[in-house]
Design an enzyme around this catalytic site. Structure first.
Site, mmCIF file in Angstrom:
data_model
loop_
_atom_site.group_PDB
_atom_site.id
_atom_site.type_symbol
_atom_site.label_atom_id
_atom_site.label_comp_id
_atom_site.label_asym_id
_atom_site.label_seq_id
_atom_site.Cartn_x
_atom_site.Cartn_y
_atom_site.Cartn_z
ATOM 1 N N GLY A 127 0.814 -1.212 0.000
ATOM 2 C CA GLY A 127 0.000 0.000 0.000
ATOM 3 C C GLY A 127 0.847 1.260 0.000
ATOM 4 N N ASP A 128 1.958 1.239 0.737
ATOM 5 C CA ASP A 128 2.864 2.388 0.759
ATOM 6 C C ASP A 128 3.463 2.616 -0.634
ATOM 7 O OD1 ASP A 128 2.411 2.175 3.525
ATOM 8 O OD2 ASP A 128 4.153 0.875 3.747
#
Length: 301
Positions: free
Chosen positions: A250-251
């Site tokens: 997600g980052d």
């Protein structure tokens, strides 16, 4: 300049075993170390995309020195507050017949040390981007993100928030440029079951009514959706490769999205690059590399 904030960075110590048996001495088959923290992950993937960033946050002790030295390169300026006591945390990830994680609490952060971070924020100027990612350690006030955003109020800064529950909701009054909830987080925020595309769009629009400009929703094996600030809906499917690692995916998506915007790309391209970065991490043992991102961008068409 892009600034990332990691309030509680870590060294992630990954040990692999054929089988983990409780109560005896287990021997590993391999070990790996990664420098962790959501903001740090964003900076590292931005560097792979040839985008400069400055990493803010707190480090302590010999592990903190290792984190700073480990991530510093030509594209990442490390500018952490060095805490007077304690050590930056080490998180243990056991990968065997099942996966087990042991996440440490991290060092105590004093009020004056938090104030030193606030003073660093004063250097941000119009056109800069700040990324607030992850949870707030329990030694800091619950409203730390709000304090940071309040400090920046009045400047034309792109705010990116990748957090959960109240941390995210309470940031919306500062009209963040981008937020990135997943389906489960949408469900938690609105105490509702989010199943269909219509559900996702409905709650993304609610988040926009609450202040968010762009809402990027990661959907795991179903890809991702973006409801942009103009009301347009964009989707990007997921590529079919073996998922090796979901930590940091997600980052990485956030980093890709920001990089595209930094380079002047439109929102459709930003979603595509974000998806390629997220997938590149999921298909790798560590974070996305420049080569893997380029390969997946071609596959996404």
């Amino acid at each position: 300049m892009i600034y990332t904030v990691t309030l509680n960075p870590s060294i992630d110590y990954i040990v692999r075993l054929d089988k983990f048996v409780n109560g005896i001495t287990n021997r590993t088959t391999s070990e790996e170390y990664y420098f962790g923290g959501k903001g740090i992950n964003v900076s590292c993937v931005l560097a792979e995309l040839d985008i400069d960033s400055t990493a803010f946050g707190f480090t302590a002790g010999f592990t903190g020195e290792a984190i700073e030295n480990g991530i510093r390169n030509d594209r990442i300026l490390t500018d952490f507050i060095r805490l007077r006591s304690g050590v930056s945390r080490v998180n243990v990830k056991i990968k065997a017949d099942a996966e087990t994680e042991i996440n440490a609490q991290g060092p105590h952060i004093e009020d004056d040390e938090l104030q030193r971070l606030m003073i660093k924020l004063d250097r941000l100027k119009d056109g800069d981007t700040i990324v607030l990612a992850g949870s707030v350690p329990n030694t800091l006030p619950d409203d730390t993100y709000e304090r940071i955003l309040k400090r920046l109020e009045g400047k034309n800064i792109r705010i990116v928030v990748d957090a959960t529950k109240k941390l995210l909701v309470n940031s919306l009054k500062y009209k963040p440029f981008l937020i990135k909830p997943n389906r489960q987080e949408l469900s938690e925020i609105f105490s509702a079951e989010v199943k269909t595309r219509e559900d996702i769009v409905k709650y993304a629009l609610k988040l926009q009514e609450m202040g968010a400009r762009n809402v990027l929703i990661s959907l795991g094996g179903e890809g991702a959706m973006l409801v942009d600030e103009y009301g347009n809906q964009h989707t990007c499917g997921v590529l079919k490769e073996k998922v090796i690692n979901t930590v940091g995916s997600g980052d990485s998506m956030v980093a890709g999205f920001i990089a595209a915007c930094e380079k002047g790309g439109d929102y459709e391209y930003a979603l595509k690059l974000g998806s390629a970065c997220g997938n590149a991490t999921a298909f790798s043992s560590g974070l996305a590399t420049k080569e893997k991102i380029a390969e997946l961008m071609k596959k996404l068409g």
